[in-house]
Design an enzyme around this catalytic site. Structure first.
Site, PDB file in Angstrom:
ATOM      1  N   ILE A 260      32.016  23.676 -16.406  1.00 23.70           N
ATOM      2  CA  ILE A 260      32.638  24.588 -15.173  1.00 23.70           C
ATOM      3  C   ILE A 260      32.415  26.057 -15.528  1.00 23.70           C
ATOM      4  O   ILE A 260      32.261  26.746 -14.377  1.00 23.70           O
ATOM      5  CB  ILE A 260      34.181  24.046 -15.077  1.00 23.70           C
ATOM      6  CG1 ILE A 260      34.467  22.917 -14.800  1.00 23.70           C
ATOM      7  CG2 ILE A 260      34.917  25.052 -14.191  1.00 23.70           C
ATOM      8  CD1 ILE A 260      35.850  22.386 -15.154  1.00 23.70           C
TER       9      ILE A 260
ATOM     10  N   LEU B 142      36.383  30.937 -30.842  1.00 29.55           N
ATOM     11  CA  LEU B 142      37.513  31.830 -30.740  1.00 29.55           C
ATOM     12  C   LEU B 142      38.615  31.637 -31.654  1.00 29.55           C
ATOM     13  O   LEU B 142      39.568  32.312 -31.912  1.00 29.55           O
ATOM     14  CB  LEU B 142      38.441  30.897 -29.373  1.00 29.55           C
ATOM     15  CG  LEU B 142      37.902  31.214 -28.024  1.00 29.55           C
ATOM     16  CD1 LEU B 142      38.491  30.459 -27.127  1.00 29.55           C
ATOM     17  CD2 LEU B 142      37.907  32.884 -27.830  1.00 29.55           C
TER      18      LEU B 142
ATOM     19  N   TYR C 117      45.903  16.295 -24.648  1.00 26.82           N
ATOM     20  CA  TYR C 117      45.418  17.327 -23.898  1.00 26.82           C
ATOM     21  C   TYR C 117      46.158  18.183 -22.943  1.00 26.82           C
ATOM     22  O   TYR C 117      46.298  19.175 -23.076  1.00 26.82           O
ATOM     23  CB  TYR C 117      44.210  16.611 -23.352  1.00 26.82           C
ATOM     24  CG  TYR C 117      43.329  17.387 -22.252  1.00 26.82           C
ATOM     25  CD1 TYR C 117      42.976  19.011 -22.426  1.00 26.82           C
ATOM     26  CD2 TYR C 117      43.574  17.010 -20.746  1.00 26.82           C
ATOM     27  CE1 TYR C 117      42.493  19.563 -21.629  1.00 26.82           C
ATOM     28  CE2 TYR C 117      42.998  17.685 -19.821  1.00 26.82           C
ATOM     29  CZ  TYR C 117      42.519  18.898 -20.278  1.00 26.82           C
ATOM     30  OH  TYR C 117      41.866  19.793 -19.185  1.00 26.82           O
TER      31      TYR C 117
ATOM     32  N   ILE D 118      34.293   0.502 -16.125  1.00 26.26           N
ATOM     33  CA  ILE D 118      35.592   0.573 -15.322  1.00 26.26           C
ATOM     34  C   ILE D 118      36.594   0.583 -16.160  1.00 26.26           C
ATOM     35  O   ILE D 118      37.147  -0.667 -16.586  1.00 26.26           O
ATOM     36  CB  ILE D 118      35.840  -0.068 -13.859  1.00 26.26           C
ATOM     37  CG1 ILE D 118      34.455   0.088 -13.018  1.00 26.26           C
ATOM     38  CG2 ILE D 118      37.134   0.245 -13.222  1.00 26.26           C
ATOM     39  CD1 ILE D 118      34.582  -0.687 -11.728  1.00 26.26           C
TER      40      ILE D 118
ATOM     41  N   ARG E 232      42.025   2.877 -20.052  1.00 30.05           N
ATOM     42  CA  ARG E 232      41.785   3.813 -21.135  1.00 30.05           C
ATOM     43  C   ARG E 232      43.167   4.531 -21.334  1.00 30.05           C
ATOM     44  O   ARG E 232      43.931   5.004 -20.842  1.00 30.05           O
ATOM     45  CB  ARG E 232      40.790   4.792 -20.753  1.00 30.05           C
ATOM     46  CG  ARG E 232      40.276   5.762 -21.779  1.00 30.05           C
ATOM     47  CD  ARG E 232      39.347   6.750 -21.163  1.00 30.05           C
ATOM     48  NE  ARG E 232      39.816   7.721 -20.038  1.00 30.05           N
ATOM     49  CZ  ARG E 232      39.022   8.591 -19.417  1.00 30.05           C
ATOM     50  NH1 ARG E 232      37.743   8.759 -19.707  1.00 30.05           N
ATOM     51  NH2 ARG E 232      39.462   9.407 -18.416  1.00 30.05           N
TER      52      ARG E 232
ATOM     53  N   GLY F  16      46.372   6.827 -21.952  1.00 32.01           N
ATOM     54  CA  GLY F  16      46.453   8.380 -21.624  1.00 32.01           C
ATOM     55  C   GLY F  16      46.320   8.479 -20.147  1.00 32.01           C
ATOM     56  O   GLY F  16      46.414   9.790 -19.447  1.00 32.01           O
ATOM     57  N   ASP F  17      45.556   7.575 -19.258  1.00 31.56           N
ATOM     58  CA  ASP F  17      45.222   7.605 -17.885  1.00 31.56           C
ATOM     59  C   ASP F  17      46.348   7.570 -17.079  1.00 31.56           C
ATOM     60  O   ASP F  17      46.647   6.288 -16.871  1.00 31.56           O
ATOM     61  CB  ASP F  17      44.015   6.926 -17.611  1.00 31.56           C
ATOM     62  CG  ASP F  17      42.884   7.417 -17.901  1.00 31.56           C
ATOM     63  OD1 ASP F  17      42.609   8.609 -18.204  1.00 31.56           O
ATOM     64  OD2 ASP F  17      41.482   6.506 -17.942  1.00 31.56           O
TER      65      ASP F  17
HETATM   66  N1  UDP Z   1      36.462   6.170 -15.773  1.00 31.44           N
HETATM   67  C1  UDP Z   1      35.871   4.929 -15.683  1.00 31.44           C
HETATM   68  N2  UDP Z   1      34.714   4.988 -16.365  1.00 31.44           N
HETATM   69  C2  UDP Z   1      33.911   5.922 -17.168  1.00 31.44           C
HETATM   70  C3  UDP Z   1      34.704   7.214 -17.060  1.00 31.44           C
HETATM   71  C4  UDP Z   1      35.904   7.242 -16.407  1.00 31.44           C
HETATM   72  O1  UDP Z   1      36.528   3.993 -15.410  1.00 31.44           O
HETATM   73  O2  UDP Z   1      33.116   5.644 -17.702  1.00 31.44           O
HETATM   74  C5  UDP Z   1      37.901   6.384 -14.984  1.00 31.44           C
HETATM   75  C6  UDP Z   1      38.997   7.192 -16.093  1.00 31.44           C
HETATM   76  O3  UDP Z   1      39.489   6.057 -16.392  1.00 31.44           O
HETATM   77  C7  UDP Z   1      39.903   7.777 -14.801  1.00 31.44           C
HETATM   78  C8  UDP Z   1      38.664   8.270 -13.873  1.00 31.44           C
HETATM   79  O4  UDP Z   1      37.376   7.381 -14.103  1.00 31.44           O
HETATM   80  O5  UDP Z   1      40.335   7.077 -13.932  1.00 31.44           O
HETATM   81  C9  UDP Z   1      38.135   9.524 -13.930  1.00 31.44           C
HETATM   82  O6  UDP Z   1      38.030   9.811 -15.315  1.00 31.44           O
HETATM   83  P1  UDP Z   1      37.180  11.107 -15.922  1.00 31.44           P
HETATM   84  O7  UDP Z   1      36.998  10.748 -17.374  1.00 31.44           O
HETATM   85  O8  UDP Z   1      36.006  11.447 -15.048  1.00 31.44           O
HETATM   86  O9  UDP Z   1      38.316  12.513 -15.769  1.00 31.44           O
HETATM   87  P2  UDP Z   1      39.786  12.393 -15.967  1.00 31.44           P
HETATM   88  O10 UDP Z   1      40.681  12.153 -14.840  1.00 31.44           O
HETATM   89  O11 UDP Z   1      40.183  11.878 -17.296  1.00 31.44           O
HETATM   90  O12 UDP Z   1      39.981  13.912 -16.097  1.00 31.44           O
END
Ligand code: UDP
Length: 323
Positions: free
Chosen positions: A12, A52, A141, A205, A276, A278-279
């Site tokens: 970014i 930093l 995070y 996924i 995963r 924390g999502d």
């Molecule tokens: N995700 C996934 N497969 C991957 C990477 C991410 O299914 O290889 C899913 C992840 O669980 C989330 C979404 O895609 O629901 C976006 O994840 P990313 O890591 O890109 O960004 P975040 O939302 O964590 O900042």
């Protein structure tokens, strides 16, 4: 304006630096290059390699460059990693960030733009997420970024440091020159495109049993150039504030993959995996405040042009910056 950018070698940061230089600003980048790449630093910028956590080096660099504003991108930003190694997140995102603020105070720099995140909201009770919702992070995070938001309020009150905290939703896409290249890639779009490039067998996924229409997580993907535009607008503000930064649209993991199939014209195999840690299931921004107060308007309203720009960059740079 002279702008000092931490993390300007990252995904970014590099594109925000490029956009600021394109608009006539003078830019210095400070980066430790653990996540970032030297080749991602626009050659028109001054470069300082430092961490930093080294407060003296940071104070010296700011003193030497003499910026009017600081943009702070340098941080660790992986939800999954933060669930395994919280210490890294609190050290780098909070303690090291305080060094930067102190270096600003010491050098009399009063303008600050901060990369915050929608992860500060946790699992919100309403969608879209506006700034009035309570912030209850569900991973270290998000917690580390929320802690830093709170610290900013006090530096404003006590030291007159005027900040704009931009809470990003999912940054994606690329500019002509710079794109997304993490040494360990965890983000969805670059991982899907790696499959299209033949560099990865299948995309995983993470979770197909969420309470969403197709069972996969929904995110608000915002084009990196729209994100950069919001940062540049934030420089002109004379007072502090918090803004959610997304388009207001939601795209599921399966929809992202389908879009990548259509844009690349290539087969993309998937493997369904458990959730995963924390999502949150769904994160969509309300952008009412930033539209009203900064006059920000996204140019890219849906996922397709975002994926197209990312794909164009990956085709030109199949090995990323290390090539
Ligand atoms: N995700 C996934 N497969 C991957 C990477 C991410 O299914 O290889 C899913 C992840 O669980 C989330 C979404 O895609 O629901 C976006 O994840 P990313 O890591 O890109 O960004 P975040 O939302 O964590 O900042």
């Amino acid at each position: 304006m002279k702008i000092f950018v931490t993390g300007g070698a990252g995904y970014i940061g590099s594109i925000c630096v490029e956009e600021m230089l394109n608009r006539g600003h003078e830019v210095a980048v400070l980066d430790n290059l653990t996540e970032g790449h030297r080749a991602a630093v626009d050659p028109r910028a001054t470069f300082y390699q430092a961490d930093l956590s080294d407060r003296e080096a940071v104070t010296r660099a700011i003193g030497e460059f003499g910026p009017e504003a600081v943009m702070h991108f340098a941080a660790n930003a992986l939800v999954g990693e933060s669930m395994e190694n919280p210490s890294k997140y609190f050290r780098n995102n909070v303690s090291s960030g305080v060094n930067l603020l102190d270096a600003m105070v010491e050098n009399g720099v009063k303008k600050f733009v901060f990369s915050s995140t929608c992860a500060t909201f946790g699992v919100p009770e309403r969608m879209p997420i506006d700034e009035s919702l309570p912030q209850r992070p569900i991973n270290p995070y998000g917690e580390s970024k929320l802690m830093f938001e709170k610290i900013l309020r006090w530096y404003d009150e006590i030291h007159g440091l005027r900040f704009t905290a931009l809470r990003y939703f999912n940054a994606a896409g690329a500019s002509e020159k710079f794109g997304e290249d993490h040494r360990i890639e965890t983000h969805l779009i670059p991982n899907v495109l790696k499959v299209a490039l033949g560099q990865k067998e299948a995309v995983e996924i993470y979770g197909t049993d969420y309470e969403t229409p197709d069972g996969t997580c929904i995110r608000d993907y915002i084009h990196i150039l729209d994100l950069a535009d919001a940062h540049i607008r934030a420089l002109d503000r004379g007072r502090s504030g918090f803004f959610n930064l997304g388009t207001g649209g939601g795209t599921s993991v399966r929809e992202v993959i389908d879009c990548c199939r259509s844009v690349t014209g290539r087969e993309i195999a998937v493997r369904e995996k458990p959730r995963r840690a924390g999502d949150p299931p769904r994160l969509i921004a309300s952008s009412d405040r930033i539209r009203a107060e900064l006059g920000w308007e996204p140019k890219f309203q849906n996922i397709r042009p975002i994926v197209e720009s990312a794909w164009a960059w990956h085709l030109r740079n199949p090995q990323g910056y290390e090539a």
